[in-house]
Motif scaffolding. Sequence first.
Motif, PDB file in Angstrom:
ATOM      1  N   PRO A 105       0.797  -1.300  -0.187  1.00 20.81           N
ATOM      2  CA  PRO A 105      -0.133   0.031   0.143  1.00 20.81           C
ATOM      3  C   PRO A 105       0.916   1.248   0.080  1.00 20.81           C
ATOM      4  O   PRO A 105       2.062   1.118   0.399  1.00 20.81           O
ATOM      5  N   HIS A 109      -2.853   4.732   2.589  1.00 16.80           N
ATOM      6  CA  HIS A 109      -3.610   3.534   2.308  1.00 16.80           C
ATOM      7  C   HIS A 109      -4.653   3.337   3.511  1.00 16.80           C
ATOM      8  O   HIS A 109      -5.996   3.661   3.503  1.00 16.80           O
ATOM      9  N   LYS A 113      -8.624   4.165   3.024  1.00 24.16           N
ATOM     10  CA  LYS A 113      -9.599   3.418   2.757  1.00 24.16           C
ATOM     11  C   LYS A 113     -10.837   3.383   3.366  1.00 24.16           C
ATOM     12  O   LYS A 113     -12.022   3.372   2.770  1.00 24.16           O
TER      13      LYS A 113
END
Lengths: 144, 144
Positions: A105, A109, A113
């Motif tokens: 990632p 990330h 997310k």
Amino acid sequence: MFSKACEYGIKATIFIVLKSHEGKRVNPKEIAKEIDSPEAFTAKILQALVRHEVIVSVKGTYGGFEIDKDKISTIKLADAVRAIDGDSIFNGCGLGLKSCDEDHPCPVHDKFKDIRDALKNMLEQTSFEELAFNIKSGASFLKL
Amino acid sequence: MFSKACEYGIKATIFIVLKSHEGKRVNPKEIAKEIDSPEAFTAKILQALVRHEVIVSVKGTYGGFEIDKDKISTIKLADAVRAIDGDSIFNGCGLGLKSCDEDHPCPVHDKFKDIRDALKNMLEQTSFEELAFNIKSGASFLKL
DNA sequence: CTTATTTAAGACAAATTTATCCTAAATAAA
DNA sequence: TTTATTTAGGATAAATTTGTCTTAAATAAG
Ligand code: SF4
Ligand code: SF4
């Protein structure tokens, strides 16, 4: 967030839902006026929405754009967004690494997310019918 | 979501934090290589970060970009985003009406506000130091 | 002080997005 | 069938974003 085209597309779809409820079709001119957008560009966007089967077009006299009455309640924000901006907003995000996954990632990330998923859920759960209802009741507006 | 320039700016800042921790300065060439970005364009973005006092530049031999060691822990994602993309991501959103407020909202306002606020909070709370630490530990990556 | 090095800045170019315009195709009314 | 009307599609243009290149300004080393 969304492209200009997508913004116009969402507003246009709301307006078409509103009119379809009354059993009326609308043309690009009327739509562009109502949502305060450039007419020719709006027409292009409507084509994309037709190709992706979000709305329906009818040519010739008394033609225009509409949505099947029994389909109205099923159309979600995500359908219009996907038709115009693709699904980059649903999977691509943050720092836009070329090939990113949970095991490789980018630095934002984990932080990102959650936001992306919340956005995705919102777009997939919000129906145009609901948005159109708020316009009708005067709770929200398409321009100004 | 963010402009390309902003993506590069965030990655560059993470790398500069990483190097500043070691007491080292970096030049655009090194940065661009590390974050896989176009060098000249990256240099422009670094200028913007300097102007907005997110990073510091030193000219001449052994010069380069750095961040004051005692300032490192205070810099947040939001600082870089604001420097490069402005604050449109924090207040403008959804369908981008010209003058929108709680009393005259666009149809997606209520749905959208929550996402926007969550994004804003995340950007304002996430420090670059934290992101840099994850790179260092091998938990995340700046390219590929 | 002079020179080598490095960032700053501005002009320019390419790519993408936004927007316009004209013609073709389809369709319904007459 | 003919005609008027309306969407579809392609070419073109303007605006913005992304990216490059060259020169100027600053600065530290020698
Ligand atoms: S690593 Fe995660 S946050 Fe980063 S671009 Fe990929 S999916 Fe988005
Ligand atoms: S969601 Fe709210 S703040 Fe965003 S454009 Fe719509 S009315 Fe304005």
